[in-house]
Design a protein around this motif. Structure first.
Motif, mmCIF file in Angstrom:
data_model
loop_
_atom_site.group_PDB
_atom_site.id
_atom_site.type_symbol
_atom_site.label_atom_id
_atom_site.label_comp_id
_atom_site.label_asym_id
_atom_site.label_seq_id
_atom_site.Cartn_x
_atom_site.Cartn_y
_atom_site.Cartn_z
ATOM 1 N N CYS A 163 -7.780 3.627 5.319
ATOM 2 C CA CYS A 163 -8.726 2.806 4.563
ATOM 3 C C CYS A 163 -9.843 3.680 4.016
ATOM 4 N N PRO A 164 -10.323 3.403 2.828
ATOM 5 C CA PRO A 164 -11.361 4.256 2.239
ATOM 6 C C PRO A 164 -12.661 4.273 3.025
ATOM 7 N N ARG A 165 -13.003 3.158 3.669
ATOM 8 C CA ARG A 165 -14.298 3.098 4.347
ATOM 9 C C ARG A 165 -14.298 1.936 5.344
ATOM 10 N N MET A 166 -15.390 1.849 6.093
ATOM 11 C CA MET A 166 -15.626 0.724 6.985
ATOM 12 C C MET A 166 -17.130 0.473 7.011
ATOM 13 N N GLY A 312 -12.742 -1.337 1.852
ATOM 14 C CA GLY A 312 -12.374 -0.723 0.579
ATOM 15 C C GLY A 312 -11.044 -1.194 0.032
ATOM 16 N N HIS A 313 -10.409 -2.173 0.702
ATOM 17 C CA HIS A 313 -9.116 -2.687 0.224
ATOM 18 C C HIS A 313 -9.351 -3.595 -0.975
ATOM 19 N N LYS A 314 -8.654 -3.328 -2.053
ATOM 20 C CA LYS A 314 -8.837 -4.075 -3.296
ATOM 21 C C LYS A 314 -7.634 -4.979 -3.576
ATOM 22 N N VAL A 320 -11.778 -7.128 -0.412
ATOM 23 C CA VAL A 320 -11.439 -8.057 0.657
ATOM 24 C C VAL A 320 -12.319 -7.769 1.862
ATOM 25 N N GLU A 321 -12.960 -8.798 2.389
ATOM 26 C CA GLU A 321 -13.748 -8.649 3.602
ATOM 27 C C GLU A 321 -12.943 -9.146 4.795
ATOM 28 N N GLU A 322 -12.950 -8.363 5.871
ATOM 29 C CA GLU A 322 -12.251 -8.752 7.094
ATOM 30 C C GLU A 322 -13.192 -9.571 7.969
ATOM 31 N N ASP A 323 -12.644 -10.598 8.623
ATOM 32 C CA ASP A 323 -13.488 -11.515 9.379
ATOM 33 C C ASP A 323 -14.168 -10.826 10.558
ATOM 34 N N LEU A 360 -4.794 -1.790 8.999
ATOM 35 C CA LEU A 360 -6.103 -1.290 9.411
ATOM 36 C C LEU A 360 -6.046 -0.400 10.645
ATOM 37 N N GLY A 361 -5.172 -0.754 11.598
ATOM 38 C CA GLY A 361 -5.224 -0.050 12.878
ATOM 39 C C GLY A 361 -3.906 0.450 13.415
#
Length: 408
Positions: A163-166, A312-314, A320-323, A360-361
């Motif tokens: 992922c590009p960032r967190m 950073g997921h488009k 997209v925001e993760e909960d 993500l993981g």
């Protein structure tokens, strides 16, 4: 003063063995042996390492797509000689890659009489490769992942997996009183949802305005809510009180939008209405994410809990925001939250949760789907069967008061 460490890694698709060794040993130099299919994983691990307080130097040797034992052993032997000549202590992590790669790396360590290790993620420890003494000393006398757990953050896992960032996410606390109130009063939650998405609500069936004039009408439309819910929403900064009524608060960016004579670029328009979209989304279901997050913080024992993060997921619809994300031991935890109800699309939500968690993981990510409204009828058994197949745990409001719902 001990010689600086040089860590040699076989890069594979699963990031944790490489990440664990890098975090535990604090090397001054990291040397990747990389086949073409995992070149991107090497790039991601380098990106993580450069975020460390004392970033290591990185070097990479590219191998053939299916390297033999001799190729890996020969490549590593040359690199080991160069490392020793520079006054560094080499450590070989032979976890990862194909079996032939691991054998080649172990043989190179044995010939060079260098320390080697295997990262045993299943049993949460490092295994001594037996090629030279000293691993336990390098790890501070503890081969377990105890120290590693304290150092591991959500950022490390997510970025290492490509992922590009967190981002740090939002603070739960300003919204906690409203979330607790709605969790304790389902009738008021229903009234709030109707006021937002009901037939006479602000956005019937989830349809938001498409232009500034439409949003202006929403700002002027009062919401008829139970008094306690209205008060909590005002205190959270989601609504304002006006003439004994509550309405959406006008963002500063929207004021600029409303006074423009020329059309605003699409990007500026969406930024201007984003606070309004957040308020509507939160009041119509996003509060449940906070309720679940508060329960996780109180009962789960997870670390580095974050709410509403951007990785950073488009998608065609934007970022997209993760909960909710967190760390349990050395595993990423991902929790998707859904209000539920008629036509909630929970089967699709299960599949999306499994896919997102893996992205993500990695494949060992712990996966949860939290559903607020009761899952009734025949769908319940089919949904739980599908969840079991995907190794996704379903959470309901009754599960939030106990730590048992979050145990592995």
């Amino acid at each position: 003063m001990p010689a600086p460490l040089a860590l040699f890694q076989l890069v594979s698709d699963e990031a944790m063995p490489n990440l664990a060794a890098m975090l535990a040993l604090h090397p001054a130099r990291v040397h990747h042996l990389v086949t073409p299919p995992v070149a991107a994983r090497s790039d991601s691990l380098i990106r993580v390492g450069r975020q460390f307080p004392s970033p290591p130097e990185f070097h990479r040797d590219d191998l053939s797509p299916m390297p033999s034992i001799a190729e890996v052993e020969g490549t590593l032997a040359r690199a080991l000689r160069a490392t020793v000549s520079r006054g560094m202590t080499p450590v070989i992590n032979f976890t990862g890659g194909a079996k032939l790669m691991s054998i080649g790396a172990w043989r190179a360590a044995q010939t060079a009489k260098a320390v080697s290790l295997y990262v045993d993620t299943q049993h949460a420890c490092f295994r001594d490769g037996g090629t030279a003494p000293g691993l336990e000393t390098l790890l501070g006398g503890d081969l377990s992942f105890h120290r590693l757990r304290a150092a591991l953050a959500v950022d490390h896992i997510v970025v290492a997996n490509g992922c590009p960032r967190m981002t740090g996410g939002r603070d739960l606390e300003p919204f906690a009183p409203l979330a607790r109130h709605l969790l304790a009063h389902p009738d008021e939650e229903r009234a709030l949802w109707e006021a937002i998405h009901g037939p006479r609500g602000l956005c019937p069936q989830g349809r938001e305005p498409r232009d500034a004039a439409g949003w202006r009408r929403l700002l002027e439309t009062p919401l008829h809510l139970p008094p306690a819910t209205a008060a909590h929403a005002v205190n959270a900064g989601l609504l304002i009180a006006r003439n004994a009524q509550v309405v959406l608060e006008e963002p500063e960016g929207f004021r600029a939008l409303a006074t423009r004579s020329a059309p605003m670029p699409a990007g500026d328009f969406f930024r201007a209405v984003r606070p309004l979209q957040f308020a509507i989304s939160f009041l119509s279901g996003g509060w449940w994410e906070v309720a679940v997050g508060l329960a996780v913080r109180a009962h789960a024992g997870f670390r580095d809990l974050r709410w509403s993060v951007d990785t950073g997921h488009k998608t065609p619809g934007g970022s997209v925001e993760e909960d909710l994300v967190a760390v349990d031991g050395i595993q990423l935890v991902h929790i998707s939250c859904k209000r539920g109800g008629h036509r909630a699309g929970l089967f699709r939500a299960l599949d999306e949760e499994a896919a997102t968690a893996a992205r993500l993981g990695g494949r060992f990510t712990r996966k949860f789907l939290a559903v607020n409204l009761p899952i009734q009828g025949r769908i319940s058994s089919f949904l739980r069967q599908r969840a079991q197949e995907l190794r996704v745990r379903i959470l309901a409001p009754a599960d939030l008061s106990s730590s048992e719902a979050f145990t592995a």
